[in-house]
Scaffold this motif. Structure first.
Motif, PDB file in Angstrom:
ATOM      1  N   LYS A   4       0.827  -1.205   0.000  1.00 57.11           N
ATOM      2  CA  LYS A   4       0.000   0.000   0.000  1.00 57.11           C
ATOM      3  C   LYS A   4       0.861   1.254   0.000  1.00 57.11           C
ATOM      4  N   LEU A   5       1.949   1.224   0.775  1.00 56.52           N
ATOM      5  CA  LEU A   5       2.862   2.370   0.820  1.00 56.52           C
ATOM      6  C   LEU A   5       3.481   2.624  -0.548  1.00 56.52           C
ATOM      7  N   ARG A   6       3.861   1.557  -1.232  1.00 61.68           N
ATOM      8  CA  ARG A   6       4.446   1.697  -2.562  1.00 61.68           C
ATOM      9  C   ARG A   6       3.428   2.258  -3.545  1.00 61.68           C
ATOM     10  N   ILE A   7       2.192   1.766  -3.476  1.00 67.32           N
ATOM     11  CA  ILE A   7       1.140   2.266  -4.365  1.00 67.32           C
ATOM     12  C   ILE A   7       0.868   3.743  -4.098  1.00 67.32           C
ATOM     13  N   LYS A   8       0.818   4.129  -2.816  1.00 70.49           N
ATOM     14  CA  LYS A   8       0.594   5.541  -2.475  1.00 70.49           C
ATOM     15  C   LYS A   8       1.731   6.422  -3.005  1.00 70.49           C
ATOM     16  N   PHE A   9       2.974   5.926  -2.895  1.00 67.04           N
ATOM     17  CA  PHE A   9       4.120   6.687  -3.392  1.00 67.04           C
ATOM     18  C   PHE A   9       4.020   6.881  -4.910  1.00 67.04           C
ATOM     19  N   ILE A  10       3.672   5.813  -5.619  1.00 65.39           N
ATOM     20  CA  ILE A  10       3.546   5.898  -7.081  1.00 65.39           C
ATOM     21  C   ILE A  10       2.422   6.853  -7.461  1.00 65.39           C
ATOM     22  N   LEU A  11       1.277   6.741  -6.774  1.00 69.06           N
ATOM     23  CA  LEU A  11       0.141   7.611  -7.084  1.00 69.06           C
ATOM     24  C   LEU A  11       0.474   9.071  -6.809  1.00 69.06           C
ATOM     25  N   LEU A  12       1.084   9.339  -5.664  1.00 63.66           N
ATOM     26  CA  LEU A  12       1.425  10.722  -5.316  1.00 63.66           C
ATOM     27  C   LEU A  12       2.422  11.306  -6.308  1.00 63.66           C
ATOM     28  N   SER A  13       3.419  10.511  -6.688  1.00 59.35           N
ATOM     29  CA  SER A  13       4.431  11.000  -7.633  1.00 59.35           C
ATOM     30  C   SER A  13       3.835  11.257  -9.011  1.00 59.35           C
ATOM     31  N   THR A  14       3.018  10.314  -9.500  1.00 56.25           N
ATOM     32  CA  THR A  14       2.450  10.476 -10.838  1.00 56.25           C
ATOM     33  C   THR A  14       1.428  11.605 -10.886  1.00 56.25           C
ATOM     34  N   ILE A  15       0.633  11.744  -9.828  1.00 60.72           N
ATOM     35  CA  ILE A  15      -0.346  12.840  -9.797  1.00 60.72           C
ATOM     36  C   ILE A  15       0.366  14.188  -9.764  1.00 60.72           C
ATOM     37  N   SER A  16       1.430  14.290  -8.969  1.00 63.36           N
ATOM     38  CA  SER A  16       2.197  15.543  -8.916  1.00 63.36           C
ATOM     39  C   SER A  16       2.818  15.859 -10.275  1.00 63.36           C
ATOM     40  N   LEU A  17       3.372  14.829 -10.916  1.00 60.06           N
ATOM     41  CA  LEU A  17       3.970  15.022 -12.234  1.00 60.06           C
ATOM     42  C   LEU A  17       2.913  15.416 -13.253  1.00 60.06           C
ATOM     43  N   LEU A  18       1.758  14.762 -13.198  1.00 58.22           N
ATOM     44  CA  LEU A  18       0.682  15.076 -14.139  1.00 58.22           C
ATOM     45  C   LEU A  18       0.194  16.506 -13.963  1.00 58.22           C
ATOM     46  N   LEU A  19       0.049  16.937 -12.713  1.00 57.70           N
ATOM     47  CA  LEU A  19      -0.379  18.318 -12.458  1.00 57.70           C
ATOM     48  C   LEU A  19       0.651  19.320 -12.966  1.00 57.70           C
ATOM     49  N   LEU A  20       1.937  19.022 -12.739  1.00 56.68           N
ATOM     50  CA  LEU A  20       2.989  19.932 -13.194  1.00 56.68           C
ATOM     51  C   LEU A  20       2.996  20.048 -14.710  1.00 56.68           C
ATOM     52  N   LEU A  21       2.942  18.902 -15.404  1.00 54.40           N
ATOM     53  CA  LEU A  21       2.923  18.937 -16.872  1.00 54.40           C
ATOM     54  C   LEU A  21       1.663  19.619 -17.382  1.00 54.40           C
ATOM     55  N   GLY A  22       0.545  19.370 -16.714  1.00 52.88           N
ATOM     56  CA  GLY A  22      -0.703  20.013 -17.124  1.00 52.88           C
ATOM     57  C   GLY A  22      -0.633  21.520 -16.990  1.00 52.88           C
ATOM     58  N   ILE A  23      -0.061  21.985 -15.875  1.00 52.40           N
ATOM     59  CA  ILE A  23       0.068  23.435 -15.669  1.00 52.40           C
ATOM     60  C   ILE A  23       0.986  24.044 -16.728  1.00 52.40           C
ATOM     61  N   ILE A  24       2.074  23.356 -17.053  1.00 55.58           N
ATOM     62  CA  ILE A  24       3.015  23.878 -18.054  1.00 55.58           C
ATOM     63  C   ILE A  24       2.347  23.962 -19.423  1.00 55.58           C
ATOM     64  N   VAL A  25       1.677  22.870 -19.853  1.00 58.78           N
ATOM     65  CA  VAL A  25       1.048  22.843 -21.175  1.00 58.78           C
ATOM     66  C   VAL A  25      -0.074  23.862 -21.262  1.00 58.78           C
ATOM     67  N   ILE A  26      -0.918  23.913 -20.246  1.00 60.61           N
ATOM     68  CA  ILE A  26      -2.052  24.845 -20.268  1.00 60.61           C
ATOM     69  C   ILE A  26      -1.565  26.286 -20.239  1.00 60.61           C
ATOM     70  N   SER A  27      -0.580  26.581 -19.379  1.00 60.62           N
ATOM     71  CA  SER A  27      -0.052  27.949 -19.306  1.00 60.62           C
ATOM     72  C   SER A  27       0.575  28.357 -20.634  1.00 60.62           C
ATOM     73  N   SER A  28       1.363  27.456 -21.226  1.00 58.96           N
ATOM     74  CA  SER A  28       1.989  27.759 -22.515  1.00 58.96           C
ATOM     75  C   SER A  28       0.946  27.999 -23.601  1.00 58.96           C
ATOM     76  N   SER A  29      -0.093  27.169 -23.627  1.00 58.28           N
ATOM     77  CA  SER A  29      -1.142  27.325 -24.640  1.00 58.28           C
ATOM     78  C   SER A  29      -1.919  28.619 -24.453  1.00 58.28           C
ATOM     79  N   LEU A  30      -2.236  28.936 -23.194  1.00 57.03           N
ATOM     80  CA  LEU A  30      -2.984  30.176 -22.930  1.00 57.03           C
ATOM     81  C   LEU A  30      -2.171  31.404 -23.319  1.00 57.03           C
ATOM     82  N   LEU A  31      -0.878  31.396 -22.987  1.00 59.88           N
ATOM     83  CA  LEU A  31      -0.035  32.545 -23.345  1.00 59.88           C
ATOM     84  C   LEU A  31       0.104  32.669 -24.859  1.00 59.88           C
ATOM     85  N   THR A  32       0.251  31.521 -25.540  1.00 53.59           N
ATOM     86  CA  THR A  32       0.359  31.560 -27.008  1.00 53.59           C
ATOM     87  C   THR A  32      -0.928  32.065 -27.634  1.00 53.59           C
ATOM     88  N   TYR A  33      -2.055  31.567 -27.149  1.00 53.94           N
ATOM     89  CA  TYR A  33      -3.353  31.997 -27.683  1.00 53.94           C
ATOM     90  C   TYR A  33      -3.586  33.483 -27.409  1.00 53.94           C
TER      91      TYR A  33
END
Length: 440
Positions: A4-33
């Protein structure tokens, strides 16, 4: 636990990474638009300022220097360069646009489509009507950016073709998303691969702890049994009651209970505890267990009030449910807080069924409980500060054992403080498929 600890670590890491990439892509697209729209609006303003046509350069005018910023870098700040240099005066000559003149009463007076090939006069009139109906002075109609220029006599609506820029923007955004997704997958695979090594120190420490508990429990059992037997022999040889022997027997019983709890936890951790999962009448089991605790409660001036729905069937291990109910009632009796006059509130035991779940809860009056304490209720050897004494008995293992048993049978157990001066432990177990309550 480690899984369970390993699964929580993987989920927390991937969710954080997904949020970071999402913020970068969305911010870049909004600024370009935003820059795309701003650039289009500046071109429309230049066209409007020149009466609907590109500006004409007179012979005596000097062409704009291509590297004006480099030659005047000491006199410009970056913000001025960004604002003035991003729009080249050549862009207006590359622009494809058309214009519609509309009278104050809404009649289309004239359309000019000389500067665009893909739109004829009929299409221009349709776009003009749509823009006229729009409440905003600027906006998009398909791939055309329009602006309304109001005069005293009529309305000029200028449409700029932004099709190529919008297409480039969409392609760029798609490529950014594709690259981000590929990067996300790559990093996710790396996280999954290395997560086992990351949690390995915790896993080793946990395994050593389990091994210590198992060995200590079994090693303590033999000397405790011998001490208990010797104390009984001494009590038979000595006439009358001897307080020292009675104290030895009492402490031996406590140590026996602790040893049994440690062995039980060890078996639960190693999944060696055998459960017989069947459908049985949980109403009868809980009623019988509550009745056996009534005498103990009355001896301490308490009472157990029961609200048990009849004929409920549970799909679990009957012996475990008896033990779980006993742990909850014993815990409630030990830690019920007396009123100012020395009396006690009733302990409330409820058993009910909601949907496909059997809900067993025990509520008792207690000291003020905060959220931090509630989160530690099921930790091993945890007891609230005010209860750390030997008079209460127990070692803080009861709720840990109850949680392990409930989770082993695909159930849930939670602690809550409904009014901050009472504690309610709730157990949720799967209902039996052949519930007599359902067939009644």
């Amino acid at each position: 636990m480690i899984k369970k600890l390993r699964i929580k670590f993987i989920l927390l890491s991937t969710i954080s990474l997904l949020l970071l990439l999402g913020i970068i892509v969305i911010s870049s697209s909004l600024l370009t638009y935003r820059e795309l729209v701003s650039n289009a609006d500046r071109v429309l303003e230049m066209i409007a300022e020149n009466g609907g046509s590109p500006p004409h350069k007179t012979p005596h005018e000097k062409p704009r220097e291509k590297r004006a910023f480099l030659e005047n870098k000491d006199n410009r700040v970056f913000s001025e360069f960004w604002e003035e240099q991003m729009l080249s005066p050549e862009q207006i000559y590359e622009a494809r646009f058309f214009i519609a003149d509309i009278s104050s009463d809404g009649q289309i007076l004239e359309v000019n489509t000389e500067s665009i090939m893909m739109v004829d006069d009929e299409d221009a009139q349709q776009y003009a009507r749509l823009a006229q109906e729009s409440k905003s002075t600027k906006g998009f109609l398909d791939e055309f950016r329009f602006t309304k220029v109001l005069t005293q006599e009529d309305i000029h609506i200028i449409f700029l073709d932004c099709g190529r820029k919008l297409y480039t923007f969409k392609i760029t955004t798609f490529i950014h998303c594709l690259i981000s997704f590929a990067g996300f997958l790559g990093i996710f695979i790396i996280i999954v691969f290395f997560s086992k090594k990351i949690v390995q120190p915790v896993s080793e420490s946990y395994e050593r702890q389990k091994q210590f508990i198992a060995v200590a429990g079994h090693e303590l059992k033999t000397p405790i049994t011998i001490i208990d037997a010797d104390a009984e022999v001494l009590s038979m040889e000595i006439e009358g009651e001897n307080e020292w022997i009675q104290d030895i027997c009492a402490q031996t019983r406590r140590m026996t209970a602790l040893t049994n709890d440690l062995i039980c936890l060890s078996r639960m951790d190693e999944h060696r505890q055998q459960f017989s999962i069947v459908d049985f009448s949980i109403s009868d089991v809980v009623s019988e267990t509550a009745s056996s605790f009534q005498t103990l409660a009355h001896s301490k001036g308490m009472a157990i009030h029961t609200e048990i729905a009849s004929m409920l069937c549970c799909h679990a291990d009957e012996g475990s449910v008896r033990q779980i109910t006993s742990i909850l009632l014993d815990n409630a009796i030990k830690y019920t807080k007396p009123n100012e006059d020395g009396s006690f509130e009733d302990i409330l035991l409820k058993l009910e069924k909601k949907s496909h779940t059997i809900i067993l809860s025990v509520k008792n009056h207690a000291q003020t409980i905060d959220e931090e304490q509630l989160g530690k209720f099921f930790d091993r050897f945890y007891r609230t500060e005010q209860s750390r004494n030997s008079e209460k008995g127990g070692y803080g293992l009861g709720l840990s054992i109850a949680k392990a048993m409930v989770e082993a049978q695909k159930g849930r157990i939670v602690a809550a403080a409904p009014d901050l001066e009472s504690v309610q432990i709730t157990v949720m177990l799967p209902a039996g498929k052949l519930s007599r309550a359902d067939s009644a």
